[in-house]
Design an enzyme around this catalytic site. Structure first.
Site, PDB file in Angstrom:
ATOM      1  N   LEU A 130       3.899  18.612  21.046  1.00 40.74           N
ATOM      2  CA  LEU A 130       4.314  19.154  22.334  1.00 40.74           C
ATOM      3  C   LEU A 130       3.473  18.530  23.436  1.00 40.74           C
ATOM      4  CD1 LEU A 130       4.618  22.982  21.491  1.00 40.74           C
ATOM      5  CD2 LEU A 130       6.480  21.317  21.683  1.00 40.74           C
ATOM      6  N   ASP A 131       4.074  18.378  24.616  1.00 42.22           N
ATOM      7  CA  ASP A 131       3.324  17.900  25.777  1.00 42.22           C
ATOM      8  C   ASP A 131       2.185  18.870  26.093  1.00 42.22           C
ATOM      9  OD1 ASP A 131       5.085  15.766  26.127  1.00 42.22           O
ATOM     10  OD2 ASP A 131       6.375  16.903  27.487  1.00 42.22           O
ATOM     11  N   ARG A 132       1.194  18.376  26.815  1.00 41.23           N
ATOM     12  CA  ARG A 132       0.038  19.194  27.172  1.00 41.23           C
ATOM     13  C   ARG A 132       0.456  20.521  27.785  1.00 41.23           C
ATOM     14  NH1 ARG A 132      -5.370  18.300  28.964  1.00 41.23           N
ATOM     15  NH2 ARG A 132      -5.110  16.033  29.024  1.00 41.23           N
TER      16      ARG A 132
END
Length: 289
Positions: A130-132
């Site tokens: 997942l993105d930050r």
């Protein structure tokens, strides 16, 4: 974590021995900067030949729980068995180290620390990422073979997204191809030369300034949900890369809330769900998450 060299490992060079342990790159970097020693203080150089019974202490390279995350930003273990570990990732932390940011704490550190406490010296093998600034469920495999199997049999992922405006459709599919935007190493865009991408979107609930939608990924392109919703005119709240600034959202209004994970032994699929963070649920007080 202390390792004892087994008789069948005698004669291996230190670098060969540690490579067989599948250590994460972050730990390799630390070892190269600060080589370990034997209990008697003898330094272990990369080409030192090991002998059976020698003890190698790697404790100083592994993250300590007290040094990881704040109470409000600590990942939680959602599920674990002999093959996989599923973590509920808070928004704001990376899944794995980014280039040039090896000192930043990541979800990999949390997983490695968990393995350390359970006497497992294995590298984290993320199956999903997942993105930050995206929260939700992330799968780690405990064995490279399981990681490879799940890449061949991808888990079904369903996200909740909070978008700007009143979403006008009950359900639709978005098919626009996605590519990296010229001149950027991060941003993606819709373009005829991009890779095929498909996202299904289902309307769930309204709020005064936004809508809650459910998104299912049928392909896995970078930033896929964010790019598709933005291109359709409904960017995700809190996502200033593809939409307007939004001070009411500290992170993206995007949460991986359900995974359907196939099992190698052909037993029934594992279905896991995760409650979204409060900055998402607070927007829809009447909706039953």
């Amino acid at each position: 974590m202390k390792l004892t060299v087994k008789p069948e490992e005698s004669g291996l060079r230190m670098v060969e021995y540690l490579r067989k342990k599948q250590l994460p790159k972050k730990i390799w970097h630390q070892i190269l900067q600060d080589l370990p020693t034997l209990p008697d203080g003898t330094p272990l150089k990369p080409h030192t030949q090991l002998q059976a019974g020698q003890i190698i202490d790697l404790s100083k390279y592994l993250p300590q729980k007290s040094l990881l995350f704040s109470k409000e930003n600590t990942p939680m273990i959602q599920y674990e068995d002999e093959n996989i570990l599923v973590i509920n990732k808070p928004a704001g932390i990376l899944t794995h180290p980014a280039s040039g940011k090896l000192d930043e704490l990541t979800l990999n550190d949390f997983v490695l620390n968990h393995f350390r406490k359970t006497e497992l010296l294995i590298a984290p093998h993320p199956v999903t990422r997942l993105d930050r600034h995206t929260s939700g469920l992330v799968i780690y495999a405990k064995k490279p073979s399981i990681q490879g199997w799940l890449q061949q049999h991808p888990p079904k992922k369903i996200y909740l997204a909070v978008v700007h405006g009143n979403f006008p459709h009950t359900q639709l599919s978005l098919f626009q191809p996605i590519r990296r935007k010229e001149g950027s190493i991060i941003e993606r865009e819709i373009h005829s030369t991009g890779q095929f991408a498909q996202t299904t979107v289902k309307y769930l609930a309204p709020s005064p300034f936004s809508s809650l939608v459910e998104c299912q990924l049928l392909t896995g392109r970078t930033h896929q949900i964010r790019v598709h919703l933005s291109s359709f005119g409904f960017p995700i709240r809190g996502d200033s890369l593809y939409g307007p600034p939004d001070p009411d959202f500290p992170h993206y209004g995007l949460h991986c809330y359900q995974l359907t994970i196939p099992k190698p032994d052909q037993s029934p699929d594992l279905i896991l769900k995760s409650l979204p963070p409060s900055y998402i649920t607070a927007q829809f007080p009447q909706y039953m998450f």
